[in-house]
Design a protein around this motif. Structure first.
Motif, PDB file in Angstrom:
ATOM      1  N   ILE A  69       0.858  -1.187   0.000  1.00 37.53           N
ATOM      2  CA  ILE A  69       0.000   0.000   0.000  1.00 37.53           C
ATOM      3  C   ILE A  69       0.892   1.234   0.000  1.00 37.53           C
ATOM      4  N   LEU A  70       0.840   1.992  -1.091  1.00 37.47           N
ATOM      5  CA  LEU A  70       1.739   3.132  -1.259  1.00 37.47           C
ATOM      6  C   LEU A  70       1.248   4.374  -0.528  1.00 37.47           C
ATOM      7  N   GLN A  71      -0.054   4.481  -0.303  1.00 36.56           N
ATOM      8  CA  GLN A  71      -0.617   5.634   0.401  1.00 36.56           C
ATOM      9  C   GLN A  71      -1.373   5.149   1.628  1.00 36.56           C
ATOM     10  N   PRO A  72      -0.988   5.614   2.825  1.00 37.75           N
ATOM     11  CA  PRO A  72      -1.635   5.123   4.052  1.00 37.75           C
ATOM     12  C   PRO A  72      -3.125   5.454   4.074  1.00 37.75           C
ATOM     13  N   ILE A  73      -3.856   4.669   4.834  1.00 35.32           N
ATOM     14  CA  ILE A  73      -5.275   4.897   5.058  1.00 35.32           C
ATOM     15  C   ILE A  73      -5.426   5.959   6.145  1.00 35.32           C
ATOM     16  N   LEU A  74      -6.365   6.864   5.941  1.00 35.87           N
ATOM     17  CA  LEU A  74      -6.652   7.892   6.944  1.00 35.87           C
ATOM     18  C   LEU A  74      -7.819   7.412   7.802  1.00 35.87           C
ATOM     19  N   ALA A  75      -7.638   7.437   9.124  1.00 32.38           N
ATOM     20  CA  ALA A  75      -8.675   6.940  10.021  1.00 32.38           C
ATOM     21  C   ALA A  75      -8.731   7.803  11.271  1.00 32.38           C
ATOM     22  N   ARG A  76      -9.813   7.622  12.017  1.00 30.46           N
ATOM     23  CA  ARG A  76      -9.972   8.299  13.295  1.00 30.46           C
ATOM     24  C   ARG A  76     -10.417   7.264  14.327  1.00 30.46           C
ATOM     25  N   PRO A  77     -10.124   7.498  15.625  1.00 29.28           N
ATOM     26  CA  PRO A  77     -10.642   6.584  16.652  1.00 29.28           C
ATOM     27  C   PRO A  77     -12.160   6.546  16.603  1.00 29.28           C
ATOM     28  N   LYS A  78     -12.721   5.350  16.722  1.00 33.22           N
ATOM     29  CA  LYS A  78     -14.168   5.224  16.704  1.00 33.22           C
ATOM     30  C   LYS A  78     -14.733   5.713  18.022  1.00 33.22           C
ATOM     31  N   PRO A  79     -15.632   6.703  17.972  1.00 36.47           N
ATOM     32  CA  PRO A  79     -16.190   7.237  19.222  1.00 36.47           C
ATOM     33  C   PRO A  79     -16.819   6.143  20.077  1.00 36.47           C
ATOM     34  N   GLY A  80     -16.378   6.069  21.340  1.00 38.93           N
ATOM     35  CA  GLY A  80     -16.960   5.119  22.284  1.00 38.93           C
ATOM     36  C   GLY A  80     -16.481   3.693  22.143  1.00 38.93           C
ATOM     37  N   SER A  81     -15.495   3.443  21.277  1.00 35.22           N
ATOM     38  CA  SER A  81     -15.004   2.071  21.081  1.00 35.22           C
ATOM     39  C   SER A  81     -13.481   2.063  21.062  1.00 35.22           C
ATOM     40  N   PRO A  82     -12.843   2.022  22.216  1.00 36.87           N
ATOM     41  CA  PRO A  82     -11.372   1.999  22.280  1.00 36.87           C
ATOM     42  C   PRO A  82     -10.805   0.812  21.493  1.00 36.87           C
ATOM     43  N   GLY A  83      -9.766   1.084  20.740  1.00 38.57           N
ATOM     44  CA  GLY A  83      -9.128   0.035  19.947  1.00 38.57           C
ATOM     45  C   GLY A  83      -9.753  -0.187  18.589  1.00 38.57           C
ATOM     46  N   SER A  84     -10.825   0.525  18.287  1.00 37.34           N
ATOM     47  CA  SER A  84     -11.466   0.435  16.976  1.00 37.34           C
ATOM     48  C   SER A  84     -11.353   1.773  16.266  1.00 37.34           C
ATOM     49  N   TYR A  85     -11.316   1.720  14.926  1.00 37.70           N
ATOM     50  CA  TYR A  85     -11.072   2.934  14.165  1.00 37.70           C
ATOM     51  C   TYR A  85     -11.981   2.978  12.941  1.00 37.70           C
ATOM     52  N   GLN A  86     -12.439   4.177  12.610  1.00 41.34           N
ATOM     53  CA  GLN A  86     -13.272   4.399  11.434  1.00 41.34           C
ATOM     54  C   GLN A  86     -12.433   4.979  10.303  1.00 41.34           C
ATOM     55  N   ILE A  87     -12.619   4.429   9.107  1.00 40.06           N
ATOM     56  CA  ILE A  87     -11.870   4.907   7.945  1.00 40.06           C
ATOM     57  C   ILE A  87     -12.461   6.225   7.471  1.00 40.06           C
ATOM     58  N   VAL A  88     -11.616   7.222   7.336  1.00 41.42           N
ATOM     59  CA  VAL A  88     -12.024   8.523   6.808  1.00 41.42           C
ATOM     60  C   VAL A  88     -11.739   8.594   5.314  1.00 41.42           C
ATOM     61  N   GLY A  89     -10.592   8.087   4.911  1.00 40.58           N
ATOM     62  CA  GLY A  89     -10.216   8.045   3.502  1.00 40.58           C
ATOM     63  C   GLY A  89      -9.374   6.819   3.229  1.00 40.58           C
ATOM     64  N   GLY A  90      -9.760   6.051   2.209  1.00 38.07           N
ATOM     65  CA  GLY A  90      -8.982   4.871   1.846  1.00 38.07           C
ATOM     66  C   GLY A  90      -9.710   3.553   2.027  1.00 38.07           C
ATOM     67  N   GLU A  91     -11.055   3.604   2.057  1.00 38.31           N
ATOM     68  CA  GLU A  91     -11.801   2.351   2.234  1.00 38.31           C
ATOM     69  C   GLU A  91     -11.509   1.363   1.102  1.00 38.31           C
ATOM     70  N   ARG A  92     -11.357   1.879  -0.107  1.00 41.79           N
ATOM     71  CA  ARG A  92     -11.068   0.990  -1.242  1.00 41.79           C
ATOM     72  C   ARG A  92      -9.734   0.276  -1.043  1.00 41.79           C
ATOM     73  N   ARG A  93      -8.713   0.978  -0.554  1.00 39.19           N
ATOM     74  CA  ARG A  93      -7.417   0.350  -0.281  1.00 39.19           C
ATOM     75  C   ARG A  93      -7.536  -0.697   0.825  1.00 39.19           C
ATOM     76  N   TRP A  94      -8.356  -0.407   1.837  1.00 37.02           N
ATOM     77  CA  TRP A  94      -8.567  -1.341   2.946  1.00 37.02           C
ATOM     78  C   TRP A  94      -9.221  -2.632   2.451  1.00 37.02           C
ATOM     79  N   ARG A  95     -10.242  -2.496   1.600  1.00 34.86           N
ATOM     80  CA  ARG A  95     -10.921  -3.680   1.073  1.00 34.86           C
ATOM     81  C   ARG A  95      -9.992  -4.470   0.150  1.00 34.86           C
ATOM     82  N   ALA A  96      -9.215  -3.780  -0.662  1.00 39.66           N
ATOM     83  CA  ALA A  96      -8.282  -4.465  -1.556  1.00 39.66           C
ATOM     84  C   ALA A  96      -7.186  -5.166  -0.755  1.00 39.66           C
ATOM     85  N   ALA A  97      -6.771  -4.565   0.347  1.00 41.67           N
ATOM     86  CA  ALA A  97      -5.752  -5.193   1.199  1.00 41.67           C
ATOM     87  C   ALA A  97      -6.255  -6.518   1.752  1.00 41.67           C
ATOM     88  N   GLN A  98      -7.532  -6.589   2.067  1.00 40.56           N
ATOM     89  CA  GLN A  98      -8.095  -7.847   2.553  1.00 40.56           C
ATOM     90  C   GLN A  98      -8.119  -8.895   1.448  1.00 40.56           C
TER      91      GLN A  98
END
Length: 288
Positions: A69-98
């Motif tokens: 992955i040449l460009q990192p995924i942008l994410a933020r901490p998921k409100p109310g869920s420590p250790g979980s994160y919401q993707i802000v930009g790069g969902e397509r890269r995340w799905r392709a990585a899987q």
């Protein structure tokens, strides 16, 4: 920028997207980039994209498998869920990585509120130019409505001209069935733009698809459309065959056609309202 120094949203409206999104951490900051398990991430609630094309997603997965992955995924901490994160930009890269069977992905974490996350996600996707035209138009509309930007300011934020932004937004005025054709890839953005302002966009769109017209041919067909001048009704034809022929030619050309036949010869009269319609007719006939 800390939350204590962050200005309230109302004071930032209309000032450009740089005032809506906090500055990213410096690249020298070791906390700016980290690797996270793919299962720790989830799609964010502000994704402008609809469905993702499976073939292009597989192509990206193949590239990631070979080059990473040449460009990192942008994410933020998921409100109310420590250790979980919401993707802000790069969902397509995340799905392709899987699909590429990666267990971890590079992520830049930023502490963004809902408004900031929406702005960042929309801009990230719009700048990457991989949305379809209707997703792009929806994204522009959301940014204009939420943040009070001008079309010129929005264009500068996403690297587009003001005219491109304006023309894309005009697609939102097309009938639902035409917008769906664009979303599904049946009708291109270029074809759809020729229908803006046409008298019957849905009918013309159906003709474009059925006849496989090019954008130039679609433009000519749309330009040839027009309502007949009030009171300019032609004399009723003498027989049903002539009436059927007139209807067929009128449908094909988008202009009122009268066929006059005296048994041996006759004439075909095509009525146009202005020079634009005449020019459209000439281009249509030349392209046939």
């Amino acid at each position: 920028m800390s939350s204590s120094t962050r200005k309230p949203p109302p004071s930032r409206l209309g000032r450009g997207l740089s005032s809506l999104i906090p500055d990213p951490p410096p690249s020298s900051d070791p906390a700016a980039l980290r690797s996270l398990p793919v299962e720790a991430l989830e799609p964010g609630p502000f994704q402008p994209r609809g469905g993702m094309d499976k073939s292009s997603l597989q192509e990206l997965a193949d590239s990631i498998r070979e080059h990473g992955i040449l460009q990192p995924i942008l994410a933020r901490p998921k409100p109310g869920s420590p250790g979980s994160y919401q993707i802000v930009g790069g969902e397509r890269r995340w799905r392709a990585a899987q699909l590429a069977q990666l267990h971890e992905v590079p992520v830049v974490l930023r502490d963004l509120g809902d408004r900031e996350a929406m702005a960042a996600g929309l801009v990230e996707n719009l700048q990457r130019q991989d949305l379809n035209a209707m997703e792009e138009a929806d994204g522009y509309r959301r940014l204009l409505d939420e943040f009070g930007l001008t079309q010129e300011g929005l264009g500068q934020a996403v690297g587009k001209s003001r005219s491109h932004v304006a023309n894309t937004l005009r697609l939102l005025g097309l009938p639902t069935e035409v917008r769906d054709l664009v979303r599904n890839g049946v009708l291109s953005a270029g074809h759809a733009r020729t229908l803006v302002g046409a008298s019957d966009p849905a009918r013309i769109a159906a003709q474009i698809v059925a006849r496989g017209l090019s954008v130039r041919q679609a433009e000519a067909l749309a330009a040839a459309q027009g309502r007949p001048r009030p009171g300019a009704q032609d004399r009723a034809p003498r027989d049903p065959e002539t009436a059927a022929l007139e209807r067929d030619l009128t449908e094909r050309l988008g202009l009122r056609v009268a066929v006059k036949h005296d048994g041996k010869g006759g004439e075909v009269v095509i009525r146009y309202r202005d020079l634009d319609q005449l020019d459209g007719l000439i281009r249509l006939l030349s392209a046939s």
